[in-house]
Design a protein around this motif. Structure first.
Motif, PDB file in Angstrom:
ATOM      1  N   GLY A  88      37.598  36.610  36.968  1.00  0.00           N
ATOM      2  CA  GLY A  88      36.452  36.630  38.600  1.00  0.00           C
ATOM      3  C   GLY A  88      36.200  35.234  38.812  1.00  0.00           C
ATOM      4  O   GLY A  88      37.730  33.964  38.328  1.00  0.00           O
ATOM      5  N   GLY A  89      35.488  34.829  39.504  1.00  0.00           N
ATOM      6  CA  GLY A  89      36.071  33.404  40.576  1.00  0.00           C
ATOM      7  C   GLY A  89      35.952  32.692  42.292  1.00  0.00           C
ATOM      8  O   GLY A  89      36.053  32.302  42.937  1.00  0.00           O
ATOM      9  N   ARG A 154      49.179  54.739  28.624  1.00  0.00           N
ATOM     10  CA  ARG A 154      48.097  54.401  28.150  1.00  0.00           C
ATOM     11  C   ARG A 154      47.933  53.248  28.785  1.00  0.00           C
ATOM     12  O   ARG A 154      47.336  51.835  28.319  1.00  0.00           O
ATOM     13  CB  ARG A 154      47.427  54.530  26.618  1.00  0.00           C
ATOM     14  CG  ARG A 154      47.384  55.611  26.327  1.00  0.00           C
ATOM     15  CD  ARG A 154      47.352  55.678  24.324  1.00  0.00           C
ATOM     16  NE  ARG A 154      47.696  54.720  23.865  1.00  0.00           N
ATOM     17  CZ  ARG A 154      47.698  54.761  22.722  1.00  0.00           C
ATOM     18  NH1 ARG A 154      46.595  54.282  21.889  1.00  0.00           N
ATOM     19  NH2 ARG A 154      48.512  53.596  21.860  1.00  0.00           N
ATOM     20  N   LEU A 155      47.330  53.552  30.434  1.00  0.00           N
ATOM     21  CA  LEU A 155      47.140  51.927  30.903  1.00  0.00           C
ATOM     22  C   LEU A 155      45.982  52.351  31.296  1.00  0.00           C
ATOM     23  O   LEU A 155      45.527  52.951  32.298  1.00  0.00           O
ATOM     24  CB  LEU A 155      48.246  52.157  32.364  1.00  0.00           C
ATOM     25  CG  LEU A 155      48.448  50.747  32.965  1.00  0.00           C
ATOM     26  CD1 LEU A 155      49.128  49.440  32.073  1.00  0.00           C
ATOM     27  CD2 LEU A 155      49.668  51.452  34.126  1.00  0.00           C
ATOM     28  N   ALA A 156      45.107  50.809  31.181  1.00  0.00           N
ATOM     29  CA  ALA A 156      43.698  50.529  31.906  1.00  0.00           C
ATOM     30  C   ALA A 156      43.604  49.546  32.539  1.00  0.00           C
ATOM     31  O   ALA A 156      44.607  48.061  32.777  1.00  0.00           O
ATOM     32  CB  ALA A 156      42.529  50.945  30.962  1.00  0.00           C
ATOM     33  N   VAL A 157      43.077  49.174  33.396  1.00  0.00           N
ATOM     34  CA  VAL A 157      42.284  47.400  34.546  1.00  0.00           C
ATOM     35  C   VAL A 157      41.420  47.292  34.711  1.00  0.00           C
ATOM     36  O   VAL A 157      40.451  48.403  34.113  1.00  0.00           O
ATOM     37  CB  VAL A 157      43.042  48.570  35.964  1.00  0.00           C
ATOM     38  CG1 VAL A 157      44.815  48.275  35.604  1.00  0.00           C
ATOM     39  CG2 VAL A 157      42.557  49.092  36.992  1.00  0.00           C
ATOM     40  N   GLY A 158      40.654  46.615  34.532  1.00  0.00           N
ATOM     41  CA  GLY A 158      39.350  45.818  34.846  1.00  0.00           C
ATOM     42  C   GLY A 158      39.876  44.083  35.339  1.00  0.00           C
ATOM     43  O   GLY A 158      40.393  43.791  35.166  1.00  0.00           O
ATOM     44  N   GLY A 159      38.114  43.594  35.202  1.00  0.00           N
ATOM     45  CA  GLY A 159      37.652  42.486  35.288  1.00  0.00           C
ATOM     46  C   GLY A 159      36.172  42.299  35.776  1.00  0.00           C
ATOM     47  O   GLY A 159      35.862  43.366  35.799  1.00  0.00           O
ATOM     48  N   ASP A 160      35.585  41.124  36.056  1.00  0.00           N
ATOM     49  CA  ASP A 160      35.052  40.181  36.296  1.00  0.00           C
ATOM     50  C   ASP A 160      33.696  40.248  37.820  1.00  0.00           C
ATOM     51  O   ASP A 160      35.190  39.748  38.057  1.00  0.00           O
ATOM     52  CB  ASP A 160      34.226  39.660  34.919  1.00  0.00           C
ATOM     53  CG  ASP A 160      34.962  38.402  35.446  1.00  0.00           C
ATOM     54  OD1 ASP A 160      36.998  37.853  35.248  1.00  0.00           O
ATOM     55  OD2 ASP A 160      34.489  36.893  34.717  1.00  0.00           O
ATOM     56  N   LEU A 187      35.209  47.425  34.543  1.00  0.00           N
ATOM     57  CA  LEU A 187      34.665  47.147  35.846  1.00  0.00           C
ATOM     58  C   LEU A 187      33.209  46.222  35.507  1.00  0.00           C
ATOM     59  O   LEU A 187      31.891  46.426  34.905  1.00  0.00           O
ATOM     60  CB  LEU A 187      33.590  47.641  36.833  1.00  0.00           C
ATOM     61  CG  LEU A 187      34.623  48.655  37.433  1.00  0.00           C
ATOM     62  CD1 LEU A 187      34.567  49.685  39.178  1.00  0.00           C
ATOM     63  CD2 LEU A 187      36.048  47.321  38.138  1.00  0.00           C
ATOM     64  N   ILE A 188      32.744  44.358  35.259  1.00  0.00           N
ATOM     65  CA  ILE A 188      32.123  43.740  35.141  1.00  0.00           C
ATOM     66  C   ILE A 188      31.079  43.037  36.133  1.00  0.00           C
ATOM     67  O   ILE A 188      31.814  42.176  36.785  1.00  0.00           O
ATOM     68  CB  ILE A 188      32.967  43.249  33.246  1.00  0.00           C
ATOM     69  CG1 ILE A 188      33.213  43.626  32.677  1.00  0.00           C
ATOM     70  CG2 ILE A 188      31.410  41.752  32.964  1.00  0.00           C
ATOM     71  CD1 ILE A 188      34.165  42.914  32.208  1.00  0.00           C
ATOM     72  N   TYR A 189      29.590  43.282  36.064  1.00  0.00           N
ATOM     73  CA  TYR A 189      29.195  43.104  37.230  1.00  0.00           C
ATOM     74  C   TYR A 189      29.868  42.941  38.496  1.00  0.00           C
ATOM     75  O   TYR A 189      30.737  41.558  39.118  1.00  0.00           O
ATOM     76  CB  TYR A 189      28.480  41.305  37.275  1.00  0.00           C
ATOM     77  CG  TYR A 189      28.909  40.991  35.764  1.00  0.00           C
ATOM     78  CD1 TYR A 189      29.945  40.197  36.080  1.00  0.00           C
ATOM     79  CD2 TYR A 189      28.253  40.700  34.820  1.00  0.00           C
ATOM     80  CE1 TYR A 189      30.644  38.818  35.200  1.00  0.00           C
ATOM     81  CE2 TYR A 189      28.779  40.140  33.843  1.00  0.00           C
ATOM     82  CZ  TYR A 189      29.976  39.499  34.004  1.00  0.00           C
ATOM     83  OH  TYR A 189      30.241  38.288  33.029  1.00  0.00           O
ATOM     84  N   PRO A 190      30.918  44.266  38.758  1.00  0.00           N
ATOM     85  CA  PRO A 190      32.175  43.827  40.399  1.00  0.00           C
ATOM     86  C   PRO A 190      31.114  43.262  41.244  1.00  0.00           C
ATOM     87  O   PRO A 190      30.171  43.889  41.591  1.00  0.00           O
ATOM     88  CB  PRO A 190      32.844  45.097  40.370  1.00  0.00           C
ATOM     89  CG  PRO A 190      31.260  46.121  40.078  1.00  0.00           C
ATOM     90  CD  PRO A 190      30.481  45.453  38.716  1.00  0.00           C
ATOM     91  N   ALA A 191      31.901  43.060  41.609  1.00  0.00           N
ATOM     92  CA  ALA A 191      31.598  41.952  43.084  1.00  0.00           C
ATOM     93  C   ALA A 191      32.368  43.518  44.841  1.00  0.00           C
ATOM     94  O   ALA A 191      33.258  43.101  45.229  1.00  0.00           O
ATOM     95  CB  ALA A 191      32.007  40.793  43.747  1.00  0.00           C
TER      96      ALA A 191
END
Length: 320
Positions: A88-89, A154-160, A187-191
């Motif tokens: 994030g940022g 076994r592939l995942a994606v994510g971010g904040d 998805l961590i508090y996604p924008a």
């Protein structure tokens, strides 16, 4: 949508400490100053040890993309699942170092290989540069994660925050382009909204005094979205997507005192309406970025466990 709750006392201490430092808000700072402040905020964290860390570069659309690969110390007997994460940022701040403690914590909690991506940032590189870099990194992981000891099946994606935006965009791209078969998105508090999207109540309720300011979100958007047409692009704002069907199962974290709260909840509803399996964990007493506050906020560890639980379940299901 009004959600009555008490602010966590540990979070209040963090906010009080930041107030005492009298640093200018992001929207009142230059890009360089904002980046320095962001780096300083996350430099206070004490990273966990993991089994192995490698700094690599991979080919990118315009320049090589730096990545950092984390392996668990005592991982599963078989090749572990792979989690590609985007920091994030606000698409402007943050890098591999600011999110190093988060990546280490997820590596250990989920017993998986974590690949952190140092995508191009705005305003030097506005949309769609970050999306292109993140998608390229996921394609690369799908092809080469096995060489790093992971299981590319076994592939995942994510971010904040902005990273959650990028993760959601990558799932759309992977579906639309016939790209890597992703088994999960975290998805961590996604924008996920746009300046041309709905004006949610949480922008007004939580837009000042809770770390992420509404005016700072506008500052980020102005630097990331530099073409009016891009503000309506679903890869810039996944909540605008007409069709969310066919996306991987999701874990979504939202926080009660976060200006992005309501758009995250709206995205959960949209995913569920499209038939996507969603595990939504709401932390009513938390603020934006709380999952990264591992040394100072106890519930940050619950956030990490929420992410890890979703990844483990997805990886286990994919292995069957």
């Amino acid at each position: 949508m009004t959600m009555n709750s008490e602010l966590d006392p540990q979070v209040r201490q963090v906010l009080d400490l930041l107030d005492q430092q009298r640093a200018p808000p992001t929207y009142g700072a230059s890009v360089e100053t904002a980046r320095d402040q962001f780096d300083e905020l996350f430099s206070m964290l004490d990273p966990q040890p993991v089994g192995d860390v490698q700094n690599l570069t991979i080919p990118g659309p315009k320049r090589p993309i730096p990545i950092r690969v984390y392996a668990p110390e005592d991982g599963p007997d078989d090749a572990p699942g792979v989690f590609v994460t985007f920091h994030g940022g606000g698409w402007v701040l943050g890098d591999l170092d600011t999110h190093d403690p988060f990546c280490r914590a997820v590596t250990n909690a989920a017993d998986c290989l974590v690949i952190s991506v140092d995508y191009r940032r705005a305003p030097e590189h506005p949309f769609p540069a970050a999306v292109e870099d993140c998608y390229t990194a996921v394609e690369w992981a799908g092809e080469y994660a096995g060489d790093l000891g992971g299981d590319p099946e076994r592939l995942a994606v994510g971010g904040d925050s902005a990273g959650g935006n990028l993760a959601a965009a990558v799932t759309l791209l992977a579906r639309d382009r016939g790209g890597p078969d992703l088994c999960h998105q975290s998805l961590i508090y996604p924008a996920v909204n746009s300046v041309v999207g709905e004006e949610f109540d949480s922008y007004e309720e939580n837009g000042a005094g809770y770390l992420l300011e509404h005016e700072s979100m506008e500052w980020y958007d102005e630097r990331y979205i530099q073409d009016d047409l891009d503000a309506r692009n679903e890869y810039a704002a996944p909540l605008l997507a007409r069709d969310l069907s066919g996306l991987p199962p999701a874990t979504v974290i939202t926080a009660g005192f976060d200006p992005l709260r309501d758009e995250g909840i709206a995205y959960v509803d949209r995913l569920e309406d499209a038939g996507v399996a969603v595990e939504h964990e709401h932390f009513p007493e938390m603020i934006h970025a709380f999952v990264s506050m591992l040394d100072v906020v106890d519930r940050a560890h619950d956030g990490i466990e929420t992410v890890a639980d979703g990844l483990r379940d997805a990886f286990d299901a994919q292995a069957r």
